[in-house]
Design an enzyme around this catalytic site. Structure first.
Site, PDB file in Angstrom:
ATOM      1  N   ASP A 180       0.869  -1.168   0.000  1.00 18.56           N
ATOM      2  CA  ASP A 180       0.000   0.000   0.000  1.00 18.56           C
ATOM      3  C   ASP A 180       0.914   1.229   0.000  1.00 18.56           C
ATOM      4  O   ASP A 180       2.144   1.129   0.027  1.00 18.56           O
ATOM      5  CB  ASP A 180      -0.964  -0.048   1.197  1.00 18.56           C
ATOM      6  CG  ASP A 180      -2.197   0.831   0.968  1.00 18.56           C
ATOM      7  OD1 ASP A 180      -2.157   1.708   0.079  1.00 18.56           O
ATOM      8  OD2 ASP A 180      -3.195   0.667   1.691  1.00 18.56           O
TER       9      ASP A 180
HETATM   10  C1  BGC Z   1      -5.185   3.054   0.399  1.00 21.06           C
HETATM   11  C2  BGC Z   1      -5.450   1.978  -0.617  1.00 21.06           C
HETATM   12  C3  BGC Z   1      -5.407   2.568  -2.003  1.00 21.06           C
HETATM   13  C4  BGC Z   1      -4.063   3.230  -2.209  1.00 21.06           C
HETATM   14  C5  BGC Z   1      -3.876   3.811  -3.598  1.00 21.06           C
HETATM   15  C6  BGC Z   1      -3.940   3.877   0.071  1.00 21.06           C
HETATM   16  O1  BGC Z   1      -3.824   4.982   0.889  1.00 21.06           O
HETATM   17  O2  BGC Z   1      -5.019   2.459   1.676  1.00 21.06           O
HETATM   18  O3  BGC Z   1      -6.691   1.363  -0.350  1.00 21.06           O
HETATM   19  O4  BGC Z   1      -5.640   1.555  -2.944  1.00 21.06           O
HETATM   20  O5  BGC Z   1      -3.933   4.275  -1.274  1.00 21.06           O
HETATM   21  O6  BGC Z   1      -4.630   4.935  -3.785  1.00 21.06           O
END
Ligand code: BGC
Length: 743
Positions: free
Chosen positions: A304
């Site tokens: 993530d």
């Molecule tokens: C979130 C994810 C998301 C990623 C990309 C992160 O902050 O936890 O769920 O897919 O950002 O935007």
């Protein structure tokens, strides 16, 4: 077939050096890898957000931004970056996306091996970062419909609109199980039941990705997130510590991922938090032993946002960034969502050269990444689905139907359907933002300038179209300032529809200190009731919030779980009885601010202090505002059931007869639960094991035969293994209880 296609496509590739252990390989991925340098390989494992690759204007707020060829060349050609994600703070038109992808593709073709970029995006409830896209209910709303076929269709249609936007990879679905209503990402999930979430997630995965290993041009790769245990934080806040016993992890948090991996999911995204003191991004046990060893996952594990950085600057289990890179890659990460610098590939290369990360680990990850790129047809070039399918009538009809099916009628003192046009007010009545929630045109979904205003109505607009009169209640969700007719002393004889609840929020921005709504909203509800009106509440929220002290003032209450762009139309239609609301809560709606007891709790969880030594349950302290599975209807239903066999060797067969005994057509869902009477692990008072769903006209009756496999009655035993234990069980179908035995 895949090999043939690839070889044909590869004729135009100018191969470079040929010196890697993969040179012996006779498969397409291996052939390509044998020609890749270490720089190219670590570049493939790098994912950047688009933001630093865009042209900047003077104030940095150019909308829409365009790709910057110099920056893209540096990232893609000089640094071999393999993947890009997302947008900069706003959505793009299909044309803007097309222009951006063309630029990226033309620059990628200058890379030594012309390896295409894998573009990923948070397509969470439709392709929410493309202007004018169909916006469906968020996952919590889809779960309230208990409709796995609908989930599959939403996955399919989202895939088509995402491909039209030129993007082959979505960071969806969320398969965290929401067992704590404080959690700010509650609404991104399929709710509290691991079983329901597994059915929904697997079905959505099949819809979005299709069912073949080679993904065609109408489907896209999913990313199951956030593996593993993200929703179980102790504090109820985003990205905070979880302490999860292995038995709990396996029973509640792993099965959703296992089901979607069985359905063929190509990628997973990793949980940013830590479990039992170990950040998941550094956990070889979770990323390799469980994910690969046990679940047999062969696709890409992507981090993530910035999570390798966080291993040293947030979690502090690594001494510096390089240490963190080695730790995460050795644990099993394939791709780093960096997201905005090029230190990661440089440090990863150093780690390999210094023997901190074995080359075999790099090859393993690159092989997975290239395989997904090939499965997606990126090397051959994709054919964009027909543009006419974008937000087409069929997709809009699905979104409207899904919004209708998501609505849960929590209470109705014979007030609904409305008999005359009401007054409408409340802070969430006249905006699409609280209907859609976050991941809508922007990350937080809170930019009114980006919402599709004009194309679809808000609650107030849809109600006005049906003769109602709307009065604003003030500036925002924190004030109650009655206007117009609502200022007059008496509201006797009036019906007032009051829309209240939450505004949009995502991730840490949605953290809360307690379960209460802003005080002004409670004042508004009480004030309107005390001045004599009949009050119809419409609660728009992504999680249950406390309504204990105002529930008595509602003559009727409809819950709208982020139904999407068509929520306004759906809510107005439901209130006026144009269709019969049929949603069922996919979570327990607590009555007390600190009583977060799930439907599948243990006997002792609901036992009062007065319970005697005889072991009786005492006075139950489990008294939620509304139970899991609750949801009323405008018609009446009778449910009877009979077991075909009461001794289970392979499956339990039960016939459920559902009759519409009222005067309106409608859909009805009957959850089926079981209770294990004696087990080696303290059993739950009820577990979901199946459900029956019908759509019947008045007077119609349907018999559904459910065949429930023996494995559905399994538990995770003392040695943390799934087992089915023999013995006596009860099956609960509506009001009826049946005894059966597992042999
Ligand atoms: C979130 C994810 C998301 C990623 C990309 C992160 O902050 O936890 O769920 O897919 O950002 O935007």
């Amino acid at each position: 077939m895949r090999n043939v296609l690839f070889l044909a496509a590869s004729l135009s590739i100018v191969w470079t050096s040929c010196s890697s252990p993969e040179a012996q390989s006779d498969d397409a991925v291996g052939d390509l890898m044998s020609k890749m340098s270490l720089d190219e390989k670590v570049g493939e494992m790098t994912q950047l957000t688009i933001w630093p690759l865009l042209e900047a204007d003077d104030d940095g707020l150019l909308m829409p931004q365009r790709g910057d060829s110099t920056k893209l060349y540096d990232a893609l050609v000089n640094h071999h970056v393999g993947s890009i994600l997302n947008v900069e703070a706003h959505d793009y038109t299909v044309d803007q996306w097309t222009e951006l992808h063309k630029l990226i593709a033309s620059i990628s073709s200058l890379k030594p091996n012309k390896i295409p970029v894998l573009y990923g995006i948070d397509a969470i409830h439709g392709i929410n970062y493309t202007k004018g896209a169909t916006l469906y209910p968020q996952q919590i709303g889809q779960a309230a419909a208990w409709d796995t076929v609908m989930a599959k269709t939403i996955g399919e249609q989202t895939a088509i609109e995402t491909r039209i936007s030129g993007i082959p990879w979505a960071f969806s679905p969320v398969l965290d199980v929401a067992r704590d209503p404080r959690w700010p990402r509650f609404w991104e999930t399929y709710g509290e039941s691991t079983v329901l979430a597994s059915w929904m997630g697997a079905s959505y995965t099949r819809g979005m990705q299709g069912t073949d290993a080679k993904i065609d041009d109408n489907h896209i790769a999913v990313s199951l997130k956030h593996f593993l245990g993200y929703s179980a934080s102790v504090t109820g806040k985003d990205r905070t510590q979880a302490w999860i016993a292995e038995r709990q992890l396996r029973r509640y948090y792993l099965p959703t991922f296992a089901a979607a991996i069985d359905a063929g999911a190509k990628t997973v995204m990793i949980n940013s938090g830590d479990i039992n003191g170990i950040p998941v991004h550094a956990s070889k046990e979770i990323l390799t032993d469980i994910l690969r060893g046990e679940l047999g996952f062969e696709g890409i594990a992507v981090t993530d946002w910035a999570d390798i950085h966080y291993l040293f600057n947030r979690h502090r289990v690594a001494k510096d960034y390089k240490d963190a890179v080695a730790m995460a890659i050795n644990a099993g990460i394939d791709m780093s969502m960096v997201p905005d610098d090029l230190d990661f590939p440089r440090l990863l290369k150093e780690c390999v050269e210094e023997g901190l990360v074995p080359m075999s680990r790099i090859n393993e990850s690159v092989r997975r990444i290239l395989q997904v790129k090939m499965d997606l047809g990126l090397f051959e070039g994709n054919v964009r689905p027909d543009l006419a399918l974008f937000n087409c009538d069929e997709h809009k009809a699905t979104a409207l139907k899904a919004a209708q099916n998501s609505l849960v009628l929590l209470k109705n003192k014979n007030v609904l359907p409305l008999k005359k046009a009401p007054l409408v007010t409340g802070p969430t009545a006249n905006s699409l933002i609280p209907l859609n929630g976050a991941w809508s045109h922007s990350w937080q979904g809170d930019n009114p300038g980006l919402a599709n205003t004009g194309k679809v109505p808000t609650i107030a607009e849809a109600m006005e179209a049906r003769g109602a009169t709307y009065y604003t209640s003030g500036e925002d969700i924190n004030v109650w300032e009655p206007t117009g007719r609502l200022r007059t002393a008496s509201l006797k004889g009036e019906t007032v529809v009051v829309a209240f609840g939450e505004w949009s929020y995502c991730e840490g921005v949605g953290d809360i200190e307690d379960m209460f709504l802003p005080a002004a909203q409670y004042e508004m509800i009480k004030d309107i009731k005390e001045r004599g009106a009949t009050v119809v509440g419409v609660m728009t929220a992504g999680r249950p919030r406390n309504i204990r002290d105002v529930e008595q003032y509602f003559d009727a209450l409809l819950y709208a779980p982020l139904p999407g762009d068509f929520g306004g139309e759906a809510i107005a239609g439901a209130l006026f009885g144009e269709f019969n609301p049929s949603g069922k809560l996919p979570f327990t709606f607590p009555r007390q601010p600190s009583a977060h007891i799930t439907f599948d709790h243990r006997v002792a969880d609901a036992m009062s202090v007065a319970a005697g030594p005889s072991g009786d349950k005492g006075t139950a302290s489990f008294g939620p505002q509304f139970e899991f599975g609750h949801g009323l209807s405008y018609t009446s239903w009778t449910v009877t059931s009979a077991l075909v066999n009461a001794e289970v060797n392979e499956e339990l067969v039960v016939n459920i007869t559902i009759s519409n005994t009222g005067s309106m057509s409608g859909k009805h869902t009957v959850p089926v639960y079981y209770e294990d009477l004696v087990a080696s692990i303290v059993p739950s008072v009820k577990n979901l094991c199946a459900f029956a769903q019908v759509d019947l006209v008045p007077g119609e009756q349907s018999v559904i035969e459910l065949r429930i496999p023996r494995e559905r009655f399994a538990l995770v035993d003392a040695s943390n293994k799934w087992v089915v234990e023999e013995g006596d069980m009860k099956l609960m179908v509506g009001e009826e209880v049946h005894d059966f035995v597992i042999n």
